[in-house]
Structures are given as C-alpha cells and as structure tokens.
Design a protein around this motif. Structure first.
Motif, short mmCIF file in Angstrom:
data_model
loop_
_atom_site.label_atom_id
_atom_site.label_comp_id
_atom_site.label_asym_id
_atom_site.label_seq_id
_atom_site.Cartn_x
_atom_site.Cartn_y
_atom_site.Cartn_z
N ALA A 32 6.93 15.12 -7.03
CA ALA A 32 6.69 14.70 -5.65
C ALA A 32 6.05 13.31 -5.59
CB ALA A 32 5.80 15.72 -4.94
N VAL A 33 5.16 13.04 -6.55
CA VAL A 33 4.52 11.72 -6.59
C VAL A 33 5.56 10.65 -6.87
CG1 VAL A 33 2.86 10.27 -7.82
CG2 VAL A 33 2.31 12.66 -7.34
N TRP A 34 6.40 10.87 -7.86
CA TRP A 34 7.43 9.88 -8.20
C TRP A 34 8.39 9.66 -7.05
CZ3 TRP A 34 12.86 10.22 -9.21
CH2 TRP A 34 13.40 9.07 -9.81
N LYS A 35 8.78 10.75 -6.40
CA LYS A 35 9.67 10.65 -5.23
C LYS A 35 9.04 9.77 -4.16
CE LYS A 35 11.84 13.43 -1.59
NZ LYS A 35 11.17 12.72 -0.46
N ARG A 36 7.78 10.02 -3.87
CA ARG A 36 7.10 9.28 -2.80
C ARG A 36 6.88 7.82 -3.16
NH1 ARG A 36 5.29 5.91 -0.54
NH2 ARG A 36 3.55 5.76 0.94
N ILE A 37 6.46 7.55 -4.39
CA ILE A 37 6.03 6.18 -4.68
C ILE A 37 7.16 5.25 -5.11
CG2 ILE A 37 3.67 6.87 -5.22
CD1 ILE A 37 4.34 6.68 -8.17
N HIS A 38 8.35 5.82 -5.47
CA HIS A 38 9.41 4.87 -5.81
C HIS A 38 10.84 5.34 -5.57
CE1 HIS A 38 9.70 0.81 -7.10
NE2 HIS A 38 10.63 1.07 -8.00
N PHE A 39 11.15 6.60 -5.85
CA PHE A 39 12.52 7.06 -5.68
C PHE A 39 13.00 6.87 -4.23
CE2 PHE A 39 15.54 10.58 -4.76
CZ PHE A 39 16.57 10.19 -5.60
N ASP A 40 12.18 7.28 -3.27
CA ASP A 40 12.57 7.15 -1.86
C ASP A 40 12.81 5.70 -1.47
OD1 ASP A 40 12.48 9.86 -1.54
OD2 ASP A 40 10.61 9.90 -0.40
N HIS A 41 12.03 4.80 -2.06
CA HIS A 41 12.19 3.38 -1.72
C HIS A 41 13.54 2.85 -2.21
CE1 HIS A 41 11.43 -0.74 -0.88
NE2 HIS A 41 11.23 -1.10 -2.14
N HIS A 42 13.96 3.27 -3.39
CA HIS A 42 15.26 2.83 -3.89
C HIS A 42 16.41 3.54 -3.18
CE1 HIS A 42 14.98 -0.07 -7.27
NE2 HIS A 42 13.70 0.28 -7.19
N GLN A 43 16.17 4.75 -2.72
CA GLN A 43 17.20 5.45 -1.95
C GLN A 43 17.40 4.83 -0.56
OE1 GLN A 43 18.89 9.12 -2.70
NE2 GLN A 43 19.08 7.52 -4.23
N ASP A 44 16.31 4.34 0.00
CA ASP A 44 16.36 3.79 1.37
C ASP A 44 15.51 2.51 1.40
OD1 ASP A 44 16.82 3.55 4.05
OD2 ASP A 44 15.98 5.49 4.61
N PRO A 45 16.00 1.42 0.83
CA PRO A 45 15.16 0.24 0.59
C PRO A 45 14.55 -0.42 1.83
CG PRO A 45 17.18 0.12 -0.69
CD PRO A 45 17.35 1.25 0.27
N HIS A 46 15.18 -0.24 3.00
CA HIS A 46 14.67 -0.91 4.20
C HIS A 46 13.76 -0.03 5.04
CE1 HIS A 46 17.17 -4.20 3.13
NE2 HIS A 46 18.30 -3.62 3.43
N ASN A 47 13.46 1.16 4.55
CA ASN A 47 12.58 2.07 5.27
C ASN A 47 11.13 1.68 5.03
OD1 ASN A 47 11.13 4.18 6.35
ND2 ASN A 47 12.36 5.79 5.41
N LEU A 48 10.49 1.14 6.04
CA LEU A 48 9.12 0.63 5.89
C LEU A 48 8.14 1.74 5.55
CD1 LEU A 48 7.31 -1.86 6.09
CD2 LEU A 48 7.11 -1.46 8.55
N VAL A 49 8.41 2.96 6.01
CA VAL A 49 7.47 4.06 5.79
C VAL A 49 7.29 4.36 4.31
CG1 VAL A 49 7.07 6.52 6.24
CG2 VAL A 49 7.98 5.06 8.05
N VAL A 50 8.38 4.24 3.52
CA VAL A 50 8.27 4.54 2.09
C VAL A 50 8.18 3.28 1.24
CG1 VAL A 50 9.38 6.78 2.29
CG2 VAL A 50 10.79 4.75 1.86
N LEU A 51 8.10 2.13 1.88
CA LEU A 51 7.94 0.89 1.13
C LEU A 51 6.49 0.72 0.66
CD1 LEU A 51 9.36 -2.60 1.96
CD2 LEU A 51 6.91 -2.35 1.61
N PHE A 52 5.54 1.05 1.52
CA PHE A 52 4.13 0.92 1.16
C PHE A 52 3.75 1.88 0.05
CE2 PHE A 52 4.00 -0.53 5.64
CZ PHE A 52 3.39 -1.75 5.45
N GLY A 53 2.87 1.43 -0.84
CA GLY A 53 2.35 2.31 -1.87
C GLY A 53 1.48 3.40 -1.26
N ALA A 54 1.32 4.49 -1.99
CA ALA A 54 0.48 5.59 -1.54
C ALA A 54 -0.96 5.34 -1.99
CB ALA A 54 0.99 6.91 -2.10
N LEU A 55 -1.90 5.45 -1.08
CA LEU A 55 -3.30 5.15 -1.40
C LEU A 55 -3.83 5.97 -2.57
CD1 LEU A 55 -4.95 4.79 2.13
CD2 LEU A 55 -4.42 2.97 0.51
N TYR A 56 -3.41 7.21 -2.68
CA TYR A 56 -3.94 8.07 -3.76
C TYR A 56 -3.48 7.61 -5.13
CZ TYR A 56 0.58 10.55 -3.54
OH TYR A 56 1.92 10.88 -3.55
N THR A 57 -2.48 6.72 -5.18
CA THR A 57 -2.08 6.15 -6.46
C THR A 57 -2.55 4.71 -6.61
OG1 THR A 57 0.08 5.41 -5.62
CG2 THR A 57 -0.05 7.61 -6.59
#
Length: 257
Positions: free
Chosen positions: A90-115
């Motif tokens: 889940a961490v990997w999905k949130r911090i990078h996989f989702d960004h490469h799947q949907d590169p222009h989605n601003l919501v998943v572009l930002f890093g997660a604070l807990y990492t």
C-alpha cells in the motif's frame, strides 16, 4: 480534505498556473511542510550560537539532497521489492505506483508525509548536528523541508499543461516527462540530474534510449500482479500497462479540472 480540495479532481493537464498556485498552497501536506519549517527555524533562533555553522549546514543539505533523492527514486521507488509484501504494498502504491499510472493526477503527485518527513529528518538532522550542534540540526532539517517544497512545486510544474517561461523549467520538464512517458529507467532527478550523469542513467532526448514497456507500471507487470496481487487489489484491478489512467472519467459537475 476541505475547501479547494474537497470533492474535486485535480488534473494538471487541465489546470492553469493560477489553479496550480491555489491548489499547491492549500494542500494539507504543503501547509504541514510550511509549519514544520517554521518550527525548525524557530529552534534555530532559540539555539543560535554562530552564523557560519548554520550556513554550512544549509549548504551541506543542499548538496546531499539530490544524491539522496536519486538513490531513493531509483532503488526504492522504482525497486521491485516493496510491492512483494502485503506490509509495504500500500505504501509503494501510494508513493509512486499511482503517480506513474496517472502522472497528471495532482492528488498522488505529492509525497506522503508519513514517508517524507521521517526521511528528511534521518538524512538532515545528523548532518546538521555534526556541523553545528542543535542549531545546525534544526537548520539542516528546515533546509530539507524548504528544498522539498521547491522539489514538489517543480514537480507539479513539470506535469502542468503549460509551457514554462524559463530555460531551466523547460529543460527539467522535458527530462522528467521522458521519465514518465518514454523510459522510466533513467532521468531520476527532479531538478538536478548530476547523479543521473554520474551513474549513467541520464538521457537528454527520448530518441537516445528505447521505449520502455514498463514506463507506466514501473515493473509491476501482469505477471508480477498475479504473483504479488496486493497492489492490484488495492487498485481495484484497474492497473494499466500500455497507457496511464490519465483521468479516464470526466469530472463530475461542479468539480474542477
């Protein structure tokens, strides 16, 4: 989330620069970074003894940061081990996989604070302390947060559907979009590509390297998804190999682009 971020999609391909500024400076993580940086500089003031160690701590942070980012981006975010465990999928999905799947989605572009915050602290605080004691550690940590904000904003600009005004932004946008849409196994830097050059992962133009078959799934192929299904399940079985999601559904009425 509330306000500008509540019940909205934020597709950078449809946003203006003004939209980006508004979104960026109302995003909870950005506000948290600003608050943490302010707290760090308050402790710099409280523990202040001499300006020189503080200046050295700031410079040292600026020099180390691109190297750390390169290593994390190449060997952790693009590594092939985080998705192999249900504990880290889940961490990997949130911090990078989702960004490469949907590169222009601003919501998943930002890093997660807990990492991001623990990583910045682990890297910068010891460096600052060795240089300037408690004040140096606070300065280095604050510098790390400020640099992170700069990286995050540049990263947003790289995905924004507008032509940059400066040669610097034009260049880093070209290099970063090649990483996302041509070959993800290079151009790992965001604003600094020195370490790409040193490690042989830099390419100035897309035609210099072959098109990657895994540019949108970053190695989490159908075969890997069958063997390690946790990210696929969390993605509702919508992971894409041939093209990113890119906001396949239109925004609902009343939502921003």
């Amino acid at each position: 989330m509330s306000g500008f971020w509540k019940n909205r999609t934020h597709n950078l391909a449809r946003m203006s620069l003004a939209d980006l500024f508004r979104a960026f400076f109302t995003y909870p993580s950005v506000l948290a970074y600003i608050a943490v940086a302010a707290a760090s500089f308050y402790f710099v003031y409280r523990w202040y003894e001499s300006p020189l160690p503080l200046a050295v701590a700031w410079v040292a942070t600026g020099l180390v940061y691109p190297m750390v980012w390169y290593c994390l981006h190449r060997w952790v975010l693009h590594g092939q081990y985080l998705y192999r465990s249900p504990l880290t999928a889940a961490v990997w999905k949130r911090i990078h996989f989702d960004h490469h799947q949907d590169p222009h989605n601003l919501v998943v572009l930002f890093g997660a604070l807990y990492t991001t915050l623990p990583t910045i602290g682990i890297v910068t605080i010891p460096i600052g302390y060795l240089i300037g004691g408690p004040a140096g550690s606070a300065m280095a940590f604050g510098a790390g947060i400020v640099i992170t904000l700069f990286y995050e904003f540049c990263h947003c600009m790289q995905h924004l559907n507008t032509a940059p005004k400066t040669a610097f932004m034009k260049r880093i946008k070209q290099l970063h979009l090649a990483h996302h849409f041509h070959n993800e196994q290079g151009n790992y830097g965001i604003t600094n590509y020195v370490w790409d050059r040193l490690f042989g992962t830099f390419y100035a133009k897309a035609k210099l390297v072959p098109k990657s078959a895994t540019v949108f799934n970053i190695g989490y192929t159908e075969e890997m998804a069958q063997k390690y299904p946790w990210v696929n399940r969390l993605s509702n079985f919508t992971r894409g190999d041939g093209n990113p999601r890119r906001f396949r559904s239109e925004p609902a009425p009343g939502e921003s682009a």
